[in-house]
Scaffold this motif. Structure first.
Motif, short mmCIF file in Angstrom:
data_model
loop_
_atom_site.label_atom_id
_atom_site.label_comp_id
_atom_site.label_asym_id
_atom_site.label_seq_id
_atom_site.Cartn_x
_atom_site.Cartn_y
_atom_site.Cartn_z
N ILE A 120 0.84 -1.21 0.00
CA ILE A 120 0.00 0.00 0.00
C ILE A 120 0.86 1.25 0.00
CG2 ILE A 120 -1.75 1.27 1.31
CD1 ILE A 120 -2.79 -1.42 2.30
N VAL A 121 1.99 1.20 0.70
CA VAL A 121 2.90 2.34 0.72
C VAL A 121 3.41 2.65 -0.68
CG1 VAL A 121 5.18 3.10 1.49
CG2 VAL A 121 3.60 2.10 3.13
N GLN A 122 3.73 1.60 -1.45
CA GLN A 122 4.20 1.81 -2.82
C GLN A 122 3.12 2.45 -3.68
OE1 GLN A 122 6.56 -1.48 -4.61
NE2 GLN A 122 6.36 -2.48 -2.62
N LEU A 123 1.89 2.00 -3.50
CA LEU A 123 0.78 2.60 -4.25
C LEU A 123 0.55 4.04 -3.82
CD1 LEU A 123 -1.75 -0.38 -4.22
CD2 LEU A 123 -0.32 0.40 -6.13
N GLN A 157 -7.37 7.36 -11.90
CA GLN A 157 -8.72 6.96 -11.56
C GLN A 157 -8.79 5.47 -11.22
OE1 GLN A 157 -11.71 7.48 -14.61
NE2 GLN A 157 -13.21 8.12 -13.07
N GLU A 158 -8.14 4.65 -12.00
CA GLU A 158 -8.13 3.20 -11.73
C GLU A 158 -7.41 2.89 -10.42
OE1 GLU A 158 -6.71 -1.05 -13.72
OE2 GLU A 158 -6.33 0.84 -14.76
N LEU A 159 -6.35 3.63 -10.15
CA LEU A 159 -5.59 3.41 -8.91
C LEU A 159 -6.46 3.71 -7.69
CD1 LEU A 159 -2.91 2.82 -7.45
CD2 LEU A 159 -2.32 5.22 -7.75
N VAL A 160 -7.21 4.83 -7.75
CA VAL A 160 -8.00 5.24 -6.61
C VAL A 160 -9.26 4.39 -6.45
CG1 VAL A 160 -9.34 7.14 -5.64
CG2 VAL A 160 -7.10 7.59 -6.64
N ARG A 161 -9.89 4.01 -7.56
CA ARG A 161 -11.19 3.34 -7.50
C ARG A 161 -11.11 1.82 -7.53
NH1 ARG A 161 -15.43 6.96 -11.10
NH2 ARG A 161 -15.30 8.85 -9.81
N VAL A 162 -10.02 1.27 -8.02
CA VAL A 162 -9.95 -0.19 -8.18
C VAL A 162 -8.80 -0.79 -7.37
CG1 VAL A 162 -9.72 -2.09 -9.82
CG2 VAL A 162 -10.97 -0.02 -10.48
N VAL A 163 -7.60 -0.35 -7.64
CA VAL A 163 -6.41 -0.99 -7.06
C VAL A 163 -6.32 -0.74 -5.55
CG1 VAL A 163 -3.91 -1.19 -7.15
CG2 VAL A 163 -5.21 -0.79 -9.25
N LEU A 164 -6.37 0.52 -5.15
CA LEU A 164 -6.23 0.84 -3.72
C LEU A 164 -7.36 0.25 -2.86
CD1 LEU A 164 -4.82 4.48 -3.62
CD2 LEU A 164 -3.85 2.44 -2.53
N PRO A 165 -8.63 0.36 -3.27
CA PRO A 165 -9.68 -0.25 -2.44
C PRO A 165 -9.49 -1.74 -2.20
CG PRO A 165 -10.66 1.24 -4.02
CD PRO A 165 -9.21 1.12 -4.39
N GLU A 166 -9.06 -2.45 -3.22
CA GLU A 166 -8.85 -3.89 -3.05
C GLU A 166 -7.70 -4.18 -2.09
OE1 GLU A 166 -9.35 -7.86 -3.25
OE2 GLU A 166 -10.68 -6.29 -4.04
N LEU A 213 -6.53 -2.13 0.28
CA LEU A 213 -6.91 -1.68 1.62
C LEU A 213 -7.92 -2.63 2.26
CD1 LEU A 213 -7.22 2.16 0.99
CD2 LEU A 213 -5.52 1.00 2.42
N ARG A 214 -8.84 -3.17 1.46
CA ARG A 214 -9.81 -4.11 1.99
C ARG A 214 -9.10 -5.36 2.52
NH1 ARG A 214 -12.31 -4.83 -2.31
NH2 ARG A 214 -13.74 -3.08 -2.07
N LYS A 215 -8.15 -5.85 1.78
CA LYS A 215 -7.38 -7.02 2.21
C LYS A 215 -6.57 -6.72 3.47
CE LYS A 215 -4.02 -10.36 0.39
NZ LYS A 215 -3.18 -10.70 -0.80
N TYR A 216 -5.96 -5.54 3.48
CA TYR A 216 -5.13 -5.13 4.63
C TYR A 216 -5.99 -4.96 5.89
CZ TYR A 216 -1.96 -2.11 7.35
OH TYR A 216 -1.18 -1.55 8.34
N ASN A 217 -7.12 -4.24 5.76
CA ASN A 217 -7.99 -4.00 6.92
C ASN A 217 -8.61 -5.29 7.44
OD1 ASN A 217 -7.45 -1.28 6.64
ND2 ASN A 217 -9.31 -0.86 5.46
N SER A 218 -9.02 -6.16 6.54
CA SER A 218 -9.61 -7.43 6.94
C SER A 218 -8.59 -8.27 7.70
CB SER A 218 -10.12 -8.19 5.72
OG SER A 218 -10.59 -9.46 6.08
N PHE A 219 -7.38 -8.28 7.22
CA PHE A 219 -6.33 -9.06 7.88
C PHE A 219 -6.04 -8.51 9.28
CE2 PHE A 219 -1.92 -9.95 8.94
CZ PHE A 219 -1.84 -11.32 8.73
N LEU A 220 -5.91 -7.18 9.39
CA LEU A 220 -5.61 -6.58 10.69
C LEU A 220 -6.76 -6.79 11.68
CD1 LEU A 220 -3.84 -3.18 9.96
CD2 LEU A 220 -2.84 -5.38 10.56
#
Length: 312
Positions: free
Chosen positions: A62-65, A101-110, A112-119
């Motif tokens: 996520i930091v790289q993104l 737009q793809e980074l904000v709406r597609v890549v980052l949400p996926e 972050l969802r994985k990261y938040n769910s794991f934490l």
């Protein structure tokens, strides 16, 4: 007399054969039933180091993104770049290799969802806390003493990671219950416990785990122990309140009265400090108890002064 149900072996297997080859006739079939028979036996690893490694890896992705998005924002805001509207999501003009737009709406949400769910899942796991030593010792005793070689040696090693073990179904036990259990079933000061008390506080083994060598496993009778614990704590609490009253009634010297009150306060605080995990709660309760005893002292002193005045 009917023999107990023994799911660990077939009807053609004798007790001697089962003892000779526990890895064949016992194995995970019996061990799983035994682990599930009481919450204190269900002990597993939480893999703290591996979870931390995975969390750090997800964070770095996520930091790289995040750095890539910052680079886009700086590039599109530079004065030498053709004018573009950076305040809209709907008409973001940039696509291709740097598709904001793809980074904000597609890549980052996926990501972050994985990261938040794991934490969140790991936070729930960590909130269970580490296992108590006596819970670990029960499982270790079954694997190493009661049923050695029933489970593969390498697969038994998980029970040696004391600081990484958790109870899957941790059950709350009152301080009084812990005290009774240590007396009945043994502790570091008395490993064997008290046989007759242990028998009284033990319930029958579940039918689906009755088999050879279960004589080394004790299933506590939770309801009976909690009831007895409540009675013991109630009696102790009444004694801590009534005891000072009677003691002060037979003492006239103020020094002796203060000594009695001080002793009761110290005992009260020590008991609470041992049974309550938060020290400030023990101090607050002790302060309230001290205030009650001071009232007893003042009442007793006033009564003594009145008696002396009447005598004069």
């Amino acid at each position: 007399m009917n023999e107990p149900y023994r799911p660990s072996s077939t009807e053609s297997v004798s007790p001697d054969q089962e003892k000779e080859k526990p890895w064949k006739y016992v194995g995970y079939k019996v061990f799983s039933r035994w682990v599930a028979s009481d919450p204190s036996f269900f002990v597993l690893r939480r893999f703290g180091t591996l979870n931390a490694r995975v969390a750090l890896s997800l964070q770095d992705e996520i930091v790289q993104l995040e750095e890539e998005l910052d680079y886009m924002d700086k590039t599109y805001s530079h004065r030498d770049t053709p004018d573009a509207h950076n305040g809209t999501f709907r008409e973001d003009p940039f696509d291709g290799p740097l598709d904001r737009q793809e980074l904000v709406r597609v890549v980052l949400p996926e990501k972050l969802r994985k990261y938040n769910s794991f934490l969140n899942s790991y936070a729930d796991l960590v909130s269970r806390g580490t296992c108590r030593p006596k819970e670990i010792s029960k499982v270790r005793n079954w694997l190493r003493n009661l049923r050695p070689t029933a489970i593969d040696g390498k697969e038994c090693e998980y029970i040696d990671h004391d600081d990484d073990l958790i109870s899957v179904h941790p059950k709350f036990q009152s301080p009084g219950r812990d005290f009774l259990e240590s007396i009945a079933f043994g502790s570091r000061f008395n490993r064997d416990g008290i046989p007759w008390l242990r028998k009284w506080f033990t319930r029958k083994a579940p039918k689906n785990v009755v088999s050879l060598n279960n004589e080394g496993t004790f299933w506590p009778n939770d309801q009976r122990m909690e009831r007895v614990s409540s009675v013991v704590i109630s009696l102790a609490g009444l004694a801590m309140l009534i005891g000072p009253i009677w003691a002060l009634a037979y003492l006239e010297s103020i020094t002796h009265r203060l000594a009695v009150i001080s002793c009761f306060i110290v005992v009260f605080f020590v008991v609470l400090a041992v049974t309550i995990s938060r020290l400030y709660e023990a101090l607050a309760a002790t302060a309230a108890y001290s205030a009650v005893l001071v009232v007893f002292l003042q009442t007793g002193t006033a009564s003594s002064s009145q008696l002396i005045t009447k005598a004069l």
